[in-house]
Write a protein that holds these residues in place. Structure first.
Motif, PDB file in Angstrom:
ATOM      1  N   SER A 180       3.044 -30.433 -24.728  1.00 49.56           N
ATOM      2  CA  SER A 180       1.993 -29.403 -24.784  1.00 49.56           C
ATOM      3  C   SER A 180       2.445 -28.190 -23.982  1.00 49.56           C
ATOM      4  O   SER A 180       3.380 -28.256 -23.188  1.00 49.56           O
ATOM      5  CB  SER A 180       0.670 -29.939 -24.222  1.00 49.56           C
ATOM      6  N   ILE A 181       1.772 -27.091 -24.233  1.00 51.16           N
ATOM      7  CA  ILE A 181       2.031 -25.853 -23.504  1.00 51.16           C
ATOM      8  C   ILE A 181       0.818 -25.590 -22.619  1.00 51.16           C
ATOM      9  O   ILE A 181      -0.313 -25.516 -23.099  1.00 51.16           O
ATOM     10  CB  ILE A 181       2.244 -24.662 -24.468  1.00 51.16           C
ATOM     11  N   GLU A 182       1.081 -25.505 -21.335  1.00 57.50           N
ATOM     12  CA  GLU A 182       0.003 -25.231 -20.390  1.00 57.50           C
ATOM     13  C   GLU A 182      -0.200 -23.716 -20.324  1.00 57.50           C
ATOM     14  O   GLU A 182       0.743 -22.971 -20.161  1.00 57.50           O
ATOM     15  CB  GLU A 182       0.351 -25.775 -19.000  1.00 57.50           C
ATOM     16  N   GLU A 183      -1.435 -23.273 -20.470  1.00 56.70           N
ATOM     17  CA  GLU A 183      -1.732 -21.838 -20.391  1.00 56.70           C
ATOM     18  C   GLU A 183      -2.544 -21.543 -19.172  1.00 56.70           C
ATOM     19  O   GLU A 183      -3.270 -22.281 -18.661  1.00 56.70           O
ATOM     20  CB  GLU A 183      -2.488 -21.401 -21.639  1.00 56.70           C
TER      21      GLU A 183
END
Length: 136
Positions: free
Chosen positions: A133-136
């Motif tokens: 996942s990409i943490e924003e």
């Protein structure tokens, strides 16, 4: 009264009367959560899971894994997931399934919006998984 002389209708009436006299012999309704659990344990393919573990020489605590061991562990994990969902993880959003797993088995439990009862259960046997996942 000799019951051997009764016709089928009379036997049925006698049985109905006897059932009314002994309410404990009346069938009771199964709890929906227990019914879900029973359904999973009856339909999950423990034989196939055990066969896969055999082929991979997968053991638990150095011990050959049997179907009975898998069933027992599956039930323990499902009950644990339910307890966790309504207990220590009650503050988590109700739509999130809480997972208990070990030895390749994973059990998930979901609760209703009021977080007072279990509404869903799932049992999986995991051989491999990947997540990113990409943490924003």
């Amino acid at each position: 009264m000799n019951i051997q002389n009764l016709n089928p209708q009379e036997l049925e009436q006698l049985q109905t009367l006897l059932n009314k006299m002994n309410p404990s012999s009346q069938p009771t309704e199964i709890d929906p959560v227990e019914k879900m659990m029973e359904n999973i344990l009856e339909n999950f393919d423990f034989k196939q899971t055990q066969r896969a573990m055999d082929l991979l020489d997968w053991k638990w605590r150095g011990e050959y894994v049997t179907e009975d061991m898998l069933k027992e562990e599956a039930e323990r994990l499902l009950r644990g997931a339910m307890k966790s969902r309504l207990g220590e993880f009650k503050d988590i959003n109700h739509e999130v399934g809480i997972l208990n797993g070990t030895g390749g088995l994973e059990a998930k439990a979901w609760c209703d919006e009021s977080k007072t009862k279990i509404v869903g259960l799932q049992l999986d046997f995991i051989l491999n998984s990947w997540d990113d996942s990409i943490e924003e």
